[in-house]
Enzyme design. Structure first.
Site, mmCIF file in Angstrom:
data_model
loop_
_atom_site.group_PDB
_atom_site.id
_atom_site.type_symbol
_atom_site.label_atom_id
_atom_site.label_comp_id
_atom_site.label_asym_id
_atom_site.label_seq_id
_atom_site.Cartn_x
_atom_site.Cartn_y
_atom_site.Cartn_z
ATOM 1 N N ILE A 21 0.732 -1.262 0.081
ATOM 2 C CA ILE A 21 -0.046 -0.106 -0.036
ATOM 3 C C ILE A 21 0.878 1.383 -0.177
ATOM 4 O O ILE A 21 0.463 2.223 -0.965
ATOM 5 C CB ILE A 21 -0.847 -0.047 1.326
ATOM 6 C CG1 ILE A 21 -1.776 -1.067 1.150
ATOM 7 C CG2 ILE A 21 -1.857 1.316 1.280
ATOM 8 C CD1 ILE A 21 -2.920 -1.535 2.445
ATOM 9 N N ASP A 66 14.892 2.367 10.345
ATOM 10 C CA ASP A 66 14.104 1.578 11.222
ATOM 11 C C ASP A 66 13.162 2.461 11.813
ATOM 12 O O ASP A 66 13.755 3.269 12.586
ATOM 13 C CB ASP A 66 14.830 0.714 11.828
ATOM 14 C CG ASP A 66 13.951 -0.284 13.054
ATOM 15 O OD1 ASP A 66 12.592 0.032 13.122
ATOM 16 O OD2 ASP A 66 14.677 -1.095 13.787
ATOM 17 N N TYR A 157 -0.795 -6.883 16.917
ATOM 18 C CA TYR A 157 -0.881 -5.962 16.025
ATOM 19 C C TYR A 157 -2.493 -5.130 15.966
ATOM 20 O O TYR A 157 -2.361 -3.813 15.987
ATOM 21 C CB TYR A 157 -1.087 -6.796 14.603
ATOM 22 C CG TYR A 157 -1.619 -6.035 13.221
ATOM 23 C CD1 TYR A 157 -0.711 -5.342 12.644
ATOM 24 C CD2 TYR A 157 -2.715 -6.257 12.844
ATOM 25 C CE1 TYR A 157 -1.063 -4.583 11.405
ATOM 26 C CE2 TYR A 157 -3.127 -5.424 11.775
ATOM 27 C CZ TYR A 157 -2.224 -4.624 11.064
ATOM 28 O OH TYR A 157 -2.648 -3.920 9.882
ATOM 29 N N LYS A 161 -2.316 -1.000 16.644
ATOM 30 C CA LYS A 161 -3.254 -0.180 15.636
ATOM 31 C C LYS A 161 -4.315 0.400 16.401
ATOM 32 O O LYS A 161 -4.825 1.676 16.037
ATOM 33 C CB LYS A 161 -4.001 -1.203 14.705
ATOM 34 C CG LYS A 161 -2.780 -1.638 13.478
ATOM 35 C CD LYS A 161 -2.427 -0.355 12.754
ATOM 36 C CE LYS A 161 -1.576 -1.112 11.592
ATOM 37 N NZ LYS A 161 -1.206 0.100 10.664
HETATM 38 N N1 LIG Z 1 -2.703 -5.715 3.931
HETATM 39 C C1 LIG Z 1 -3.963 -5.600 4.447
HETATM 40 O O1 LIG Z 1 -4.658 -6.434 4.596
HETATM 41 C C2 LIG Z 1 -4.093 -4.490 5.412
HETATM 42 C C3 LIG Z 1 -5.316 -4.262 6.136
HETATM 43 C C4 LIG Z 1 -5.392 -3.483 6.831
HETATM 44 C C5 LIG Z 1 -4.662 -2.184 7.118
HETATM 45 N N2 LIG Z 1 -3.520 -2.509 6.718
HETATM 46 C C6 LIG Z 1 -2.364 -1.509 6.960
HETATM 47 O O2 LIG Z 1 -1.877 -0.858 5.712
HETATM 48 C C7 LIG Z 1 -0.245 -0.548 5.772
HETATM 49 C C8 LIG Z 1 0.234 -1.260 4.833
HETATM 50 O O3 LIG Z 1 0.174 -2.574 4.522
HETATM 51 P P1 LIG Z 1 0.780 -3.623 3.537
HETATM 52 O O4 LIG Z 1 -0.045 -4.688 3.575
HETATM 53 O O5 LIG Z 1 1.102 -2.607 2.023
HETATM 54 O O6 LIG Z 1 2.067 -4.138 4.141
HETATM 55 P P2 LIG Z 1 3.336 -4.697 3.709
HETATM 56 O O7 LIG Z 1 3.855 -5.539 4.696
HETATM 57 O O8 LIG Z 1 3.193 -5.152 2.350
HETATM 58 O O9 LIG Z 1 4.389 -3.210 3.790
HETATM 59 C C9 LIG Z 1 4.826 -2.611 5.004
HETATM 60 C C10 LIG Z 1 6.017 -1.983 4.616
HETATM 61 O O10 LIG Z 1 6.712 -1.305 6.011
HETATM 62 C C11 LIG Z 1 8.107 -1.932 5.984
HETATM 63 N N3 LIG Z 1 8.411 -2.042 7.479
HETATM 64 C C12 LIG Z 1 8.335 -3.157 8.303
HETATM 65 N N4 LIG Z 1 8.802 -2.482 9.512
HETATM 66 C C13 LIG Z 1 9.354 -1.284 9.273
HETATM 67 C C14 LIG Z 1 10.402 -0.391 10.049
HETATM 68 N N5 LIG Z 1 10.458 -0.929 11.258
HETATM 69 N N6 LIG Z 1 10.442 0.486 9.514
HETATM 70 C C15 LIG Z 1 10.479 0.992 8.438
HETATM 71 N N7 LIG Z 1 9.716 0.246 7.492
HETATM 72 C C16 LIG Z 1 9.277 -1.026 7.959
HETATM 73 C C17 LIG Z 1 8.206 -3.329 5.396
HETATM 74 O O11 LIG Z 1 9.345 -3.372 4.870
HETATM 75 C C18 LIG Z 1 7.312 -3.110 4.214
HETATM 76 O O12 LIG Z 1 7.831 -2.396 3.134
HETATM 77 C C19 LIG Z 1 -0.013 -1.122 7.140
HETATM 78 O O13 LIG Z 1 -0.273 -0.054 8.094
HETATM 79 C C20 LIG Z 1 -1.093 -2.127 7.612
HETATM 80 O O14 LIG Z 1 -1.161 -2.291 8.865
HETATM 81 C C21 LIG Z 1 -3.119 -3.526 5.757
#
Ligand SMILES: NC(=O)c1ccc[n+]([C@@H]2O[C@H](COP(=O)([O-])OP(=O)(O)OC[C@H]3O[C@@H](n4cnc5c(N)ncnc54)[C@H](O)[C@@H]3O)[C@@H](O)[C@H]2O)c1
Length: 265
Positions: A21, A66, A157, A161
């Site tokens: 995302i 990080d 998680y 959140k």
């Molecule tokens: N995918 C879903 O179903 C979903 C649903 C509800 C909410 N969300 C939220 O949307 C957002 C994006 O989700 P996504 O599915 O694209 O996740 P994803 O895991 O594909 O991407 C998350 C990114 O964050 C990076 N990351 C992790 N730890 C880190 C750190 N300590 N410092 C810097 N970067 C770090 C990862 O390397 C990754 O590139 C998140 O906040 C997630 O909670 C996702």
């Protein structure tokens, strides 16, 4: 259709922008004229995202960080302000997600989940707010989740959140008078790499989840990015403190239940 240039001239910082995302938001912001700072933990993902944006003609730079590390955040956010002049918008998108249940959650996992998913957003906000307050303008989007609204598993998680949802209200109310808007975006299931382990265990998982979604499918990164991009723009300048659900209708009810109740199932 070419997107409007409604983010032209804005500097947008996105955490966790290396994939999923966050990467989609980064591309969309750049296509709408923003300068984009990508903050990411994994070098390979960061480089590939930055290269993709630059090849699209977007003014984008990567910052390996990080977000749970205060000195890394402070150093790199100061660098972003130096490189681009200011930070207009922050998208707190990075997270870690471990689907363990409460009794299987070690203290170490609990602390790490909170450190990245909740504290990392606090640190990014702390590093960004002073500049926004000085300029009397800024927009912060915090990525929440439907898991913060109802129990759908992933216990540590979900707790982290829920803290994010509260953090939005704090920032919106405390700093609204300084011209800072803060908003929570609340996605349902979005098919990204974050699901890979669950897909490996259960390849049909997105099919199986469909009945819970009134619109008949799980979401895509674009479904979420479109909302975030609107909220980042000045088209939403009287919106703050709210939660915007983008979930294909999930939280509106218990989709598989109503037909049983009516006896038509
Ligand atoms: N995918 C879903 O179903 C979903 C649903 C509800 C909410 N969300 C939220 O949307 C957002 C994006 O989700 P996504 O599915 O694209 O996740 P994803 O895991 O594909 O991407 C998350 C990114 O964050 C990076 N990351 C992790 N730890 C880190 C750190 N300590 N410092 C810097 N970067 C770090 C990862 O390397 C990754 O590139 C998140 O906040 C997630 O909670 C996702």
């Amino acid at each position: 259709m070419k997107p409007e240039q409604d983010l032209a001239g804005k500097v947008v910082v996105i955490t966790g922008a290396g994939r999923g995302i966050g990467r989609q938001i980064a591309k969309g912001a750049g296509e709408r004229g923003a300068m984009v700072a990508l903050v990411e933990l994994i070098r390979e993902n960061l480089d590939s995202a930055v290269n993709e944006l630059v090849a699209m003609g977007i003014d984008a730079r990567g910052y390996l960080t990080d977000i749970s590390n205060e000195s890394e955040i402070n150093k790199n956010f100061a660098l972003i302000e130096k490189d681009f002049g200011q930070i207009d918008c922050l998208v707190n998108n990075a997270m870690i997600h471990d689907p363990e249940d409460l009794l299987a959650t070690s203290l170490e996992l609990w602390n790490r989940t909170l450190a990245v998913t909740l504290t990392g957003s606090f640190l990014a906000i702390k590093a960004t707010l002073p500049g926004m307050i000085r300029r009397k303008k800024g927009c912060i989007i915090n990525m929440g989740t439907v898991n913060a609204k109802a129990m759908i598993g992933s216990d540590s998680y979900s707790v982290a959140k829920a803290g994010i949802h509260a953090l939005t209200r704090t920032v919106a109310v405390r700093y609204g008078g300084d011209g800072v808007r803060c908003i929570t975006v609340v996605p349902g299931t979005i098919a990204t790499d974050a699901w890979q382990e669950r897909v490996d265990r259960n390849p049909q998982i997105f099919e199986k989840l469909k009945p819970w979604y009134p619109l008949g499918r799980v979401g895509t990164p674009t479904d979420v990015a479109e909302l975030v991009l609107f909220l980042l723009s000045d088209r939403s300048q009287w919106i703050s403190g709210s939660e915007f659900v983008v979930d294909g209708g999930l939280l509106a009810g218990y989709a598989p239940m109503f037909k049983m109740v009516e006896g038509s199932d």
